[in-house]
Scaffold this motif. Structure first.
Motif, PDB file in Angstrom:
ATOM      1  N   ASP A  72       0.840  -1.208   0.000  1.00 49.52           N
ATOM      2  CA  ASP A  72       0.000   0.000   0.000  1.00 49.52           C
ATOM      3  C   ASP A  72       0.873   1.256   0.000  1.00 49.52           C
ATOM      4  N   ALA A  73       1.974   1.221   0.737  1.00 49.41           N
ATOM      5  CA  ALA A  73       2.880   2.374   0.769  1.00 49.41           C
ATOM      6  C   ALA A  73       3.458   2.628  -0.617  1.00 49.41           C
ATOM      7  N   ILE A  74       3.935   1.575  -1.278  1.00 49.26           N
ATOM      8  CA  ILE A  74       4.510   1.723  -2.610  1.00 49.26           C
ATOM      9  C   ILE A  74       3.478   2.284  -3.581  1.00 49.26           C
ATOM     10  N   SER A  75       2.292   1.738  -3.550  1.00 47.70           N
ATOM     11  CA  SER A  75       1.218   2.209  -4.431  1.00 47.70           C
ATOM     12  C   SER A  75       0.880   3.675  -4.156  1.00 47.70           C
ATOM     13  N   VAL A  99      11.455   8.497  -0.830  1.00 41.18           N
ATOM     14  CA  VAL A  99      10.953   7.447   0.064  1.00 41.18           C
ATOM     15  C   VAL A  99      10.581   6.197  -0.736  1.00 41.18           C
ATOM     16  N   TYR A 100      10.118   6.387  -1.951  1.00 42.66           N
ATOM     17  CA  TYR A 100       9.813   5.266  -2.831  1.00 42.66           C
ATOM     18  C   TYR A 100      11.091   4.474  -3.126  1.00 42.66           C
ATOM     19  N   ASP A 101      12.150   5.175  -3.479  1.00 43.89           N
ATOM     20  CA  ASP A 101      13.426   4.513  -3.779  1.00 43.89           C
ATOM     21  C   ASP A 101      13.950   3.754  -2.567  1.00 43.89           C
ATOM     22  N   GLU A 102      13.871   4.366  -1.384  1.00 43.21           N
ATOM     23  CA  GLU A 102      14.317   3.692  -0.161  1.00 43.21           C
ATOM     24  C   GLU A 102      13.550   2.399   0.061  1.00 43.21           C
ATOM     25  N   LEU A 103      12.274   2.429  -0.215  1.00 44.80           N
ATOM     26  CA  LEU A 103      11.411   1.283   0.056  1.00 44.80           C
ATOM     27  C   LEU A 103      11.555   0.175  -0.982  1.00 44.80           C
ATOM     28  N   THR A 104      11.848   0.554  -2.196  1.00 46.37           N
ATOM     29  CA  THR A 104      11.852  -0.444  -3.271  1.00 46.37           C
ATOM     30  C   THR A 104      13.243  -0.954  -3.645  1.00 46.37           C
ATOM     31  N   MET A 105      14.279  -0.326  -3.148  1.00 47.94           N
ATOM     32  CA  MET A 105      15.631  -0.791  -3.486  1.00 47.94           C
ATOM     33  C   MET A 105      16.074  -1.862  -2.503  1.00 47.94           C
TER      34      MET A 105
END
Length: 106
Positions: A72-75, A99-105
Motif C-alpha cells: 500500500d505504501a509503494i502504491s 521514500v519510494y526509492d528507499e522502500l523499493t531498493m
C-alpha cells in the motif's frame, strides 16, 4: 476548561466537512495522539476525495509503512509521484521519489 487542538479541529470540520486542509490537520493530529486508525481514515478519505491534495501521499505512505503495509505504501507513493508530476510540484515529487526509492531498493 481549555479546549484542546483535536476538539477545535472536530468543531471546525462540522462546519466545513469537505475541507481538505481540515481533514489533513485531523489526520496529523490523530497520528500525533497515536491513534493510527483514525489518522488512516482521514488520510484515505483525502486520497479518495481530494486526490490533488499532494501532501497526503507522503504521510499516508509513511503510515502504511509503519503499519507493515508495504504494498500500500509503494502504491501510494507511485500515485503521489504521478499527481505531483502532473501538477509540476517538484519538491513534493522529489520527497515521494526519495521514500519510494528507499522502500523499493533491495
Amino acid at each position: 476548561m481549555q479546549v484542546n487542538r483535536l476538539d477545535k479541529l472536530l468543531e471546525f470540520i462540522k462546519n466545513e466537512p469537505n475541507d481538505p486542509f481540515l481533514k489533513y490537520a485531523l489526520a496529523t493530529e490523530y497520528l500525533r495522539l497515536n491513534q493510527a486508525a483514525k489518522a488512516l481514515e482521514y488520510y484515505e478519505d483525502l486520497v479518495k476525495n481530494h486526490a490533488d491534495y499532494t501532501g497526503t501521499y507522503y504521510h499516508l505512505g509513511k503510515l502504511y509503512e509503519a503499519l507493515g503495509r508495504t504494498r500500500d505504501a509503494i502504491s501510494t507513493y507511485e500515485t503521489g509521484m504521478k499527481i505531483t508530476k502532473e501538477k509540476r510540484d517538484n519538491h513534493a515529487y522529489s520527497e515521494l521519489q526519495s521514500v519510494y526509492d528507499e522502500l523499493t531498493m533491495d
